[in-house]
Enzyme design. Structure first.
Site, PDB file in Angstrom:
ATOM      1  N   ASP A 118     -52.076  61.006  46.932  1.00  0.00           N
ATOM      2  CA  ASP A 118     -52.746  61.532  45.739  1.00  0.00           C
ATOM      3  C   ASP A 118     -53.603  60.428  45.104  1.00  0.00           C
ATOM      4  O   ASP A 118     -53.127  59.305  44.926  1.00  0.00           O
ATOM      5  CB  ASP A 118     -51.704  62.038  44.731  1.00  0.00           C
ATOM      6  CG  ASP A 118     -50.938  63.241  45.276  1.00  0.00           C
ATOM      7  OD1 ASP A 118     -51.496  63.972  46.112  1.00  0.00           O
ATOM      8  OD2 ASP A 118     -49.775  63.438  44.875  1.00  0.00           O
ATOM      9  N   LYS A 122     -57.634  58.691  37.248  1.00  0.00           N
ATOM     10  CA  LYS A 122     -57.759  58.010  35.936  1.00  0.00           C
ATOM     11  C   LYS A 122     -57.197  56.588  36.033  1.00  0.00           C
ATOM     12  O   LYS A 122     -56.133  56.383  36.616  1.00  0.00           O
ATOM     13  CB  LYS A 122     -56.971  58.781  34.870  1.00  0.00           C
ATOM     14  CG  LYS A 122     -57.589  60.122  34.564  1.00  0.00           C
ATOM     15  CD  LYS A 122     -56.953  60.771  33.369  1.00  0.00           C
ATOM     16  CE  LYS A 122     -57.705  62.060  33.085  1.00  0.00           C
ATOM     17  NZ  LYS A 122     -56.836  63.191  32.834  1.00  0.00           N
ATOM     18  N   TYR A 195     -53.880  67.552  55.730  1.00  0.00           N
ATOM     19  CA  TYR A 195     -55.055  67.257  54.906  1.00  0.00           C
ATOM     20  C   TYR A 195     -56.206  66.725  55.755  1.00  0.00           C
ATOM     21  O   TYR A 195     -57.377  67.019  55.495  1.00  0.00           O
ATOM     22  CB  TYR A 195     -54.693  66.258  53.792  1.00  0.00           C
ATOM     23  CG  TYR A 195     -54.201  66.937  52.543  1.00  0.00           C
ATOM     24  CD1 TYR A 195     -53.014  67.662  52.551  1.00  0.00           C
ATOM     25  CD2 TYR A 195     -54.919  66.878  51.357  1.00  0.00           C
ATOM     26  CE1 TYR A 195     -52.548  68.300  51.410  1.00  0.00           C
ATOM     27  CE2 TYR A 195     -54.458  67.517  50.218  1.00  0.00           C
ATOM     28  CZ  TYR A 195     -53.280  68.224  50.244  1.00  0.00           C
ATOM     29  OH  TYR A 195     -52.828  68.860  49.113  1.00  0.00           O
TER      30      TYR A 195
HETATM   31  N1  SAM Z   1     -49.483  63.494  53.871  1.00  0.00           N
HETATM   32  C1  SAM Z   1     -49.784  64.893  53.839  1.00  0.00           C
HETATM   33  C2  SAM Z   1     -51.087  65.163  54.536  1.00  0.00           C
HETATM   34  O1  SAM Z   1     -51.832  64.206  54.795  1.00  0.00           O
HETATM   35  O2  SAM Z   1     -51.366  66.326  54.874  1.00  0.00           O
HETATM   36  C3  SAM Z   1     -49.810  65.416  52.381  1.00  0.00           C
HETATM   37  C4  SAM Z   1     -50.877  64.865  51.495  1.00  0.00           C
HETATM   38  S1  SAM Z   1     -50.733  65.425  49.806  1.00  0.00           S
HETATM   39  C5  SAM Z   1     -52.298  65.131  49.121  1.00  0.00           C
HETATM   40  C6  SAM Z   1     -49.784  64.123  49.064  1.00  0.00           C
HETATM   41  C7  SAM Z   1     -48.285  64.376  49.138  1.00  0.00           C
HETATM   42  O3  SAM Z   1     -47.603  63.212  48.668  1.00  0.00           O
HETATM   43  C8  SAM Z   1     -47.829  65.524  48.278  1.00  0.00           C
HETATM   44  O4  SAM Z   1     -47.020  66.413  49.041  1.00  0.00           O
HETATM   45  C9  SAM Z   1     -47.045  64.852  47.141  1.00  0.00           C
HETATM   46  O5  SAM Z   1     -46.003  65.673  46.630  1.00  0.00           O
HETATM   47  C10 SAM Z   1     -46.534  63.616  47.836  1.00  0.00           C
HETATM   48  N2  SAM Z   1     -46.276  62.487  46.913  1.00  0.00           N
HETATM   49  C11 SAM Z   1     -47.148  61.999  45.999  1.00  0.00           C
HETATM   50  N3  SAM Z   1     -46.595  60.980  45.317  1.00  0.00           N
HETATM   51  C12 SAM Z   1     -45.349  60.820  45.827  1.00  0.00           C
HETATM   52  C13 SAM Z   1     -44.288  59.942  45.527  1.00  0.00           C
HETATM   53  N4  SAM Z   1     -44.395  59.031  44.560  1.00  0.00           N
HETATM   54  N5  SAM Z   1     -43.148  60.058  46.246  1.00  0.00           N
HETATM   55  C14 SAM Z   1     -43.020  60.993  47.218  1.00  0.00           C
HETATM   56  N6  SAM Z   1     -44.001  61.854  47.542  1.00  0.00           N
HETATM   57  C15 SAM Z   1     -45.149  61.789  46.860  1.00  0.00           C
END
Ligand code: SAM
Length: 213
Positions: A118, A122, A195
């Site tokens: 993610d 910001k 993604y």
């Molecule tokens: N890695 C996958 C892909 O490339 O298709 C998913 C990408 S998605 C944008 C980011 C994922 O990271 C989400 O499912 C989110 O819930 C998880 N995530 C974000 N911050 C995290 C954290 N601090 N600990 C565990 N998971 C996290």
């Protein structure tokens, strides 16, 4: 990312034999006690629906893999993928990676994958970005001395941020590209994430680095 609540997902994750319920109990003993072997452990942080790590585990039975995801409504999709064809070298944890040092001991992890983390655009949220120096410090505390981090994203701003954070936090950039799919050596053996398929399908170039200390 927008999240859909999946009714019953919390219970389904809790009842799944491949999702580790009290992961802190295995700190320092993951290979022996969870996988019943002495093989190296690689983790993916923020694994989403698990396509990448599931395929990686299928291709590499001589490596143990642990997928980490914050939300059970997302993790449940990864569990569904493996339920009919369980892999002995793959486990999942539902947790926030902020607490990763409570789960793995120093030197217990051989490599970390961050895929399409993610972006938290910001400035005041920069410390939540997984390739930020704050997370890199946590990751340094669980990796072996030779351990590496592989990071992929379509978000150029996040990638540029990551390229600055790594050396500032004492890491070396082993290799990097702003166009993974057109870089034959870095793209060799690449497994696309959910993604990655979506964004590269829309014509976005994919950035990747590999870093080590
Ligand atoms: N890695 C996958 C892909 O490339 O298709 C998913 C990408 S998605 C944008 C980011 C994922 O990271 C989400 O499912 C989110 O819930 C998880 N995530 C974000 N911050 C995290 C954290 N601090 N600990 C565990 N998971 C996290």
């Amino acid at each position: 990312m927008r999240l859909k609540n999946v009714p019953g997902s919390r219970e389904a994750v809790a009842n799944c034999a491949f999702a580790i319920d009290e992961p802190g109990e295995f700190k320092g003993r993951w290979a022996r006690e969870v996988f019943d072997n002495d093989l190296p452990i690689y983790i993916e942080v923020g694994m989403g629906k698990g396509k990448f790590i599931t395929e990686l585990a299928r291709r590499n039975p001589q490596i143990n893999y642990v997928g980490i995801e914050k939300y059970s409504s997302v993790l449940i999709r990864a569990i569904e993928k493996t339920q009919n064809d369980p892999l002995p070298n793959l486990r999942f944890i539902r947790m926030d990676a902020e607490d990763i040092e409570d789960i793995f001991a120093k030197g217990e992890v051989a490599g970390i994958y961050l895929n399409f983390s993610d972006p938290w655009p910001k400035d005041r949220h920069a410390k939540r970005r997984l390739p930020s120096r704050r997370f890199l410090e946590r990751f340094a505390n669980i990796l072996t001395d030779e351990g590496s981090i592989e990071f992929k994203t379509d978000n150029r701003e996040l990638f540029e941020f990551a390229l600055e954070e790594a050396p500032a936090a004492g890491w070396k950039i082993v290799c990097s590209t702003f166009d993974l799919h057109n870089d034959p050596s870095m793209n060799e053996g690449n497994i696309m994430t959910e993604y990655e398929e979506k964004f590269s399908g829309q014509g976005h170039p994919i950035c990747k680095y590999v870093i080590t200390r």
